[in-house]
Design an enzyme around this catalytic site. Sequence first.
Site, PDB file in Angstrom:
ATOM      1  N   ASP A 153      -3.745   7.143   3.306  1.00  0.00           N
ATOM      2  CA  ASP A 153      -4.354   6.131   2.449  1.00  0.00           C
ATOM      3  C   ASP A 153      -5.579   5.914   2.749  1.00  0.00           C
ATOM      4  OD1 ASP A 153      -5.064   2.734   2.314  1.00  0.00           O
ATOM      5  OD2 ASP A 153      -2.784   2.826   1.977  1.00  0.00           O
ATOM      6  N   HIS A 177       0.964  -1.075  -0.037  1.00  0.00           N
ATOM      7  CA  HIS A 177       0.029  -0.153   0.270  1.00  0.00           C
ATOM      8  C   HIS A 177       0.604   1.319  -0.311  1.00  0.00           C
ATOM      9  CE1 HIS A 177      -4.572  -0.472   1.011  1.00  0.00           C
ATOM     10  NE2 HIS A 177      -3.668  -1.633   0.414  1.00  0.00           N
TER      11      HIS A 177
HETATM   12  O1  LIG Z   1      10.272  -9.983  -6.842  1.00  0.00           O
HETATM   13  C1  LIG Z   1       9.465  -8.814  -6.411  1.00  0.00           C
HETATM   14  C2  LIG Z   1       8.788  -8.962  -5.597  1.00  0.00           C
HETATM   15  C3  LIG Z   1       7.817  -7.744  -6.033  1.00  0.00           C
HETATM   16  N1  LIG Z   1       8.175  -6.052  -6.258  1.00  0.00           N
HETATM   17  C4  LIG Z   1       6.982  -5.011  -6.480  1.00  0.00           C
HETATM   18  O2  LIG Z   1       6.410  -4.828  -5.599  1.00  0.00           O
HETATM   19  C5  LIG Z   1       5.440  -4.560  -5.565  1.00  0.00           C
HETATM   20  C6  LIG Z   1       4.031  -5.641  -5.170  1.00  0.00           C
HETATM   21  O3  LIG Z   1       2.779  -5.180  -4.741  1.00  0.00           O
HETATM   22  P1  LIG Z   1       1.212  -5.924  -4.537  1.00  0.00           P
HETATM   23  O4  LIG Z   1       1.179  -6.584  -6.239  1.00  0.00           O
HETATM   24  O5  LIG Z   1       0.753  -5.219  -5.406  1.00  0.00           O
HETATM   25  O6  LIG Z   1       0.966  -7.417  -4.270  1.00  0.00           O
HETATM   26  P2  LIG Z   1       1.420  -7.315  -2.598  1.00  0.00           P
HETATM   27  O7  LIG Z   1       2.609  -6.589  -1.866  1.00  0.00           O
HETATM   28  O8  LIG Z   1       1.055  -8.476  -2.373  1.00  0.00           O
HETATM   29  O9  LIG Z   1       0.204  -6.753  -2.178  1.00  0.00           O
HETATM   30  C7  LIG Z   1      -0.344  -5.994  -1.249  1.00  0.00           C
HETATM   31  O10 LIG Z   1      -0.490  -4.719  -1.019  1.00  0.00           O
HETATM   32  C8  LIG Z   1      -1.925  -4.517  -2.758  1.00  0.00           C
HETATM   33  C9  LIG Z   1      -1.848  -2.998  -2.756  1.00  0.00           C
HETATM   34  O11 LIG Z   1      -2.802  -2.986  -2.017  1.00  0.00           O
HETATM   35  C10 LIG Z   1      -2.893  -5.303  -2.797  1.00  0.00           C
HETATM   36  O12 LIG Z   1      -3.984  -5.502  -4.079  1.00  0.00           O
HETATM   37  C11 LIG Z   1      -2.847  -6.448  -2.475  1.00  0.00           C
HETATM   38  O13 LIG Z   1      -4.007  -7.097  -2.197  1.00  0.00           O
HETATM   39  C12 LIG Z   1      -1.749  -7.028  -1.160  1.00  0.00           C
HETATM   40  O14 LIG Z   1      -1.439  -8.460  -1.186  1.00  0.00           O
HETATM   41  C13 LIG Z   1       5.207  -4.458  -7.005  1.00  0.00           C
HETATM   42  O15 LIG Z   1       5.297  -3.300  -6.847  1.00  0.00           O
HETATM   43  C14 LIG Z   1       6.151  -4.822  -7.657  1.00  0.00           C
HETATM   44  O16 LIG Z   1       6.631  -4.550  -8.409  1.00  0.00           O
HETATM   45  C15 LIG Z   1       9.405  -6.009  -7.120  1.00  0.00           C
HETATM   46  O17 LIG Z   1       9.513  -5.515  -7.144  1.00  0.00           O
HETATM   47  N2  LIG Z   1      10.021  -7.903  -7.052  1.00  0.00           N
END
Ligand SMILES: O=c1ccn([C@@H]2O[C@H](COP(=O)(O)OP(=O)(O)O[C@H]3O[C@H](CO)[C@@H](O)[C@H](O)[C@H]3O)[C@@H](O)[C@H]2O)c(=O)[nH]1
Length: 465
Positions: A112, A13
């Site tokens: 948020d 988030h």
């Molecule tokens: O190897 C990796 C893995 C992840 N990321 C980054 O990490 C973020 C992941 O974000 P997201 O895809 O939103 O996943 P989550 O971290 O699991 O997200 C949580 O937060 C999101 C945003 O609110 C919600 O939609 C989801 O339900 C919740 O699981 C992204 O920007 C990716 O680019 C990397 O850069 N490298």
Amino acid sequence: MHVAVLAFPFGSHALSLVDLTLKLARVAQETRFSFLNTEKSNSSIFLAARATLPDNIKAYNVADGVPLNHVFSGDPIERVELFIKEAPGNFKTALDLAVAETGRKISCLMTDAFLSFAGSIAENLSIPWIPVWTPVPHSLSAHIYTDMIRQRYANSIIHDCSNRVELEDQTLDVPGLSEFRIGDLPAEVLPPRDAKETLFSCMLGQIRYTMPKVDTLVMNFYHELYPEPLLKDLKSKFSNLLNVGFISLSLPPPSLPPSTEDVTGCLSWLDGQKAKSVAFISFGTVVNIPQSEIEELAEALEVSGNPFLWALRDSMSYCLPSGFLDRASTHGKVVPWAPQIQVLAHSSISVFITHCGANSVYESIANGVPMICRPFFADHKLNARLIADEWRAGVRIDGGIFTKTGVLKSLDLILEREQGRGIRSRAQDLKELVLKASAPGGRASQDFKTLVENDHHIGVTHLVW
Ligand SMILES: O=c1ccn([C@@H]2O[C@H](COP(=O)(O)OP(=O)(O)O[C@H]3O[C@H](CO)[C@@H](O)[C@H](O)[C@H]3O)[C@@H](O)[C@H]2O)c(=O)[nH]1
């Protein structure tokens, strides 16, 4: 002006909020921005990718609410509950510190939108509250219509004796959500198990009462990506619905310090692959994939021979079948962390196998990459429905979980079949649409300009690009 930005420190988030703050701080250079977040979240978002902050932003650490010597039960929601319990008081302490340090009263609270209690903090300070909704707008609608959903579909939601919630595959007769099913909704929207609300579900539950009172609501989305009925309905509720575009992509890709850039060698490995050939696999920062599904996915990748790059957190890599890394090294690479934004922008990527976290979806769309969706919880299922049925820029995995045949079928469909050609071209169309809206003069840029100039809460009277 002194804008206080309050983050929700879980999942990903805080990423969008920090990027929005950076973007605002660039154009409102006389304004002071205090970014309030837990130490853990602050250190990962600021230290990892965006080390250099402009002089007018300062990050403040807010206590995480975990009592001294607390022993965790292992329930993943526990940290969230502890944080929420103390959050209003802990944010207030950090706000007081920011005021004392700067000598400037807070003029605007940007938070948020999950932090539904922030409206009362703003009210007590007699300042405007600008909530920022970071997931897709469809989930906001689901929260706004929680009462209607609970009443209308009570009979379709069955709690069995093991407390598992069974959901009918019934479409929703809710404004803007007619393409969606009850089973797609985040758990907090549904009646709670044992009729017991958690602090998290209570906080989200308040959204339906607090949000319709705000003047300005910032959406991490594009006007052009809404279905008409949803846009119309939300516009009827918020006088200033500002769709500023995918926030975390509105800055240049985060520049990592040279010493840590591409430490896992993803980008150089991708440089050696053919154009549009590699399947990228990543499941965000929170999801834990069951071992059986990791094994099925790995077997499919091994058999298909399709090049792949898999970001698999160390905590899950032990689940890979024995010898997989050696056998698959001819055409695949597994890393604990990938620079995902840059990876998805790489010309060698053909498809993204994703859990459908909002940021991952946005990053994929912004790069025209079609998706294979394996949603887990929260907003993932809504996002997967949106991708597969509304945008038609991807497919849901057969049966809802990874199986060897399901993965092979999805890869074949997206990469080889005639139907896949349509999906790939639809993903490209969405990319074009998003690029156009983000360009100067585009709709998202106009909405950002309105946000900045809006009654001067941010401190800019006339934005010059
Ligand atoms: O190897 C990796 C893995 C992840 N990321 C980054 O990490 C973020 C992941 O974000 P997201 O895809 O939103 O996943 P989550 O971290 O699991 O997200 C949580 O937060 C999101 C945003 O609110 C919600 O939609 C989801 O339900 C919740 O699981 C992204 O920007 C990716 O680019 C990397 O850069 N490298």
